[in-house]
Design an enzyme around this catalytic site. Sequence first.
Site, PDB file in Angstrom:
ATOM      1  N   LYS A 132       1.785   4.522   7.100  1.00 45.68           N
ATOM      2  CA  LYS A 132       0.854   5.383   6.176  1.00 45.68           C
ATOM      3  C   LYS A 132       1.631   6.627   6.320  1.00 45.68           C
ATOM      4  CE  LYS A 132      -2.957   2.641   6.293  1.00 45.68           C
ATOM      5  NZ  LYS A 132      -3.500   1.868   5.172  1.00 45.68           N
ATOM      6  N   SER A 143       0.830  -1.233   0.014  1.00 44.80           N
ATOM      7  CA  SER A 143       0.062  -0.078  -0.068  1.00 44.80           C
ATOM      8  C   SER A 143       0.793   1.282   0.231  1.00 44.80           C
ATOM      9  CB  SER A 143      -0.865   0.020   1.283  1.00 44.80           C
ATOM     10  OG  SER A 143      -0.119   0.262   2.306  1.00 44.80           O
TER      11      SER A 143
END
Lengths: 146, 420
Positions: A103, A66
């Site tokens: 993230k 991701s």
Amino acid sequence: MALPVVPYAARPPSTGDALELPFSLACVPAGFPSPAEDHLENSLDIAKYLVKRPKATFFMRVAGDSMVGAGIHDGDMIVIDRADQVKDGSIVVARLNEEFVVKRYRLIDGRPWLYPANEAYEPIEVTEDTDFEIWGRVTFAITTLR
Amino acid sequence: MIALVDCNSFYCSCERVFDPTLVGRPVVVLSNNDGNIIARTSEAKALGIAMGAPAFKIRDLIKWHGVIVRSSNYELYGDMSARVMDCLSDFTDELETYSIDEAFLRVYVGAKDSFADLGREIRGRVLKHTGIPVSVGMAETKTLAKVANYHAKRSEKAAGVLSLVRSAYRDLALARLPVDEVWGVGPRYTEMLRRHGIETALDLRDAPDDWVRDRMTVVGLRTVTELRGTPCIPLEITPPNKKLITVSRSFGAATASLDELRAAIAFYTARAAEKLRRQKLAAGAVTVFIETDRFKPGPQYSNSVTLNVAPKSDNTWELRELAFSGLARIYKPEYDYRRAGVTLGGLELADLVAKRLWEDDWYERQRRLMAAVDRLNGKYGRDTVRCGLFHTEGLWRTRFAKRSPRYTTRWSEICEVAAK
């Protein structure tokens, strides 16, 4: 004019019983001196480049894709400096519920968000009900090239 | 002023930093061989799990409340401890590492600044850099700093930091400290003090000097003087050189085999000799001891023997041969052993040991060999090179069935983080 040569034994000892010799005289040179001797420095140490604060620096292994848009690949090792300041746009390791996630931390209209760097994934808004905590800022990603 | 910084439930806190599933849950850590509870989080305390409780006795409690159980992971705790101490050394040049999770610091503040603020800064910094929560107690003496720390940990209002420096609350803090919690007051003195109506730290502080000296020697008087705010126990910034080096463990399971015992003794001697060389010492005596399991029914036996090392040595082979001959003298085949150990004594700086009259060449080569072994093990990890072949697995090996990964000291065991 040449300086007068004082034999070492004739010099008064500086302190104590031991006669202090300058370090360079402690070994007798044989052969030609290296012209680089005056320029000796420590070799480059990659650990010093990656780890600014050893006490606050940790390593983790990435599982998933991701964050590929930010240059962090599946299987990469990341360097985390817990002491580094986290700002809007920093890449962080955070505890989200019972899991560590990597993230991009964003502040949008004063509200924190966790953004992926891959269009296949959705951003997560951090609300008051989210069990969330920033663990540290990611400072490097190390990819093994194959 | 003195600050005492103490990590909260240190072993459990280390586990929590790297395992998000432990946050907010009751966690306990077990001693070697997973025997007893040696650390617990506040959640585990609240369930009534006592320090030192044998794990098998509270199996139901653990199951019923979903208590998370970990074996001790000393590699992780040692590394995290070094990080915490490193953080603390940013605040002072005078640091005494008192134990794996506690340190005394001499600290100063400007005329307008408060010690409580400095305490909060220390606490905040350690938490941010390492993830370990600490409590900070501050006062004029080490003994009072301990008192302050006791309340810093327990009082909700203190939130982990309490300064008793020029504080109006000092008497109250002493009155609310049971006398057995005073630093330096052991169980024997506690009983004696209670018999004389001394129940709290305040009672002890106000006891007359002569009375204290007669019953608790000058050591006790020092404690009392410190409670009054006059420092008499100095900071020990460089730890005193050790007089003995002991390596001993209880076995994973009992064994009667001499081969197993020899393997264990070989392992302990190698560890002890490593420590010896790291401190540049040589040993003049080797003690070997073996013990059966006191807590099991059946015939009991324990014995030890001490052998002279002449000339003094720091060499693994020499020390081990002596340890083996000691073991052969005390070993009896009819018992099941559960614990063994090796102690090195008569320690002296290796450089001061008299030169050998013969075998000097041999010893010099051995010295270089040992240095090479230590260097390789330092670089590539423990036991990369071992002196001699012994079974490294066996009944004698200490058990760590539920040990967490060694997140900070082994590349193969670092945390995984999800990118999904």
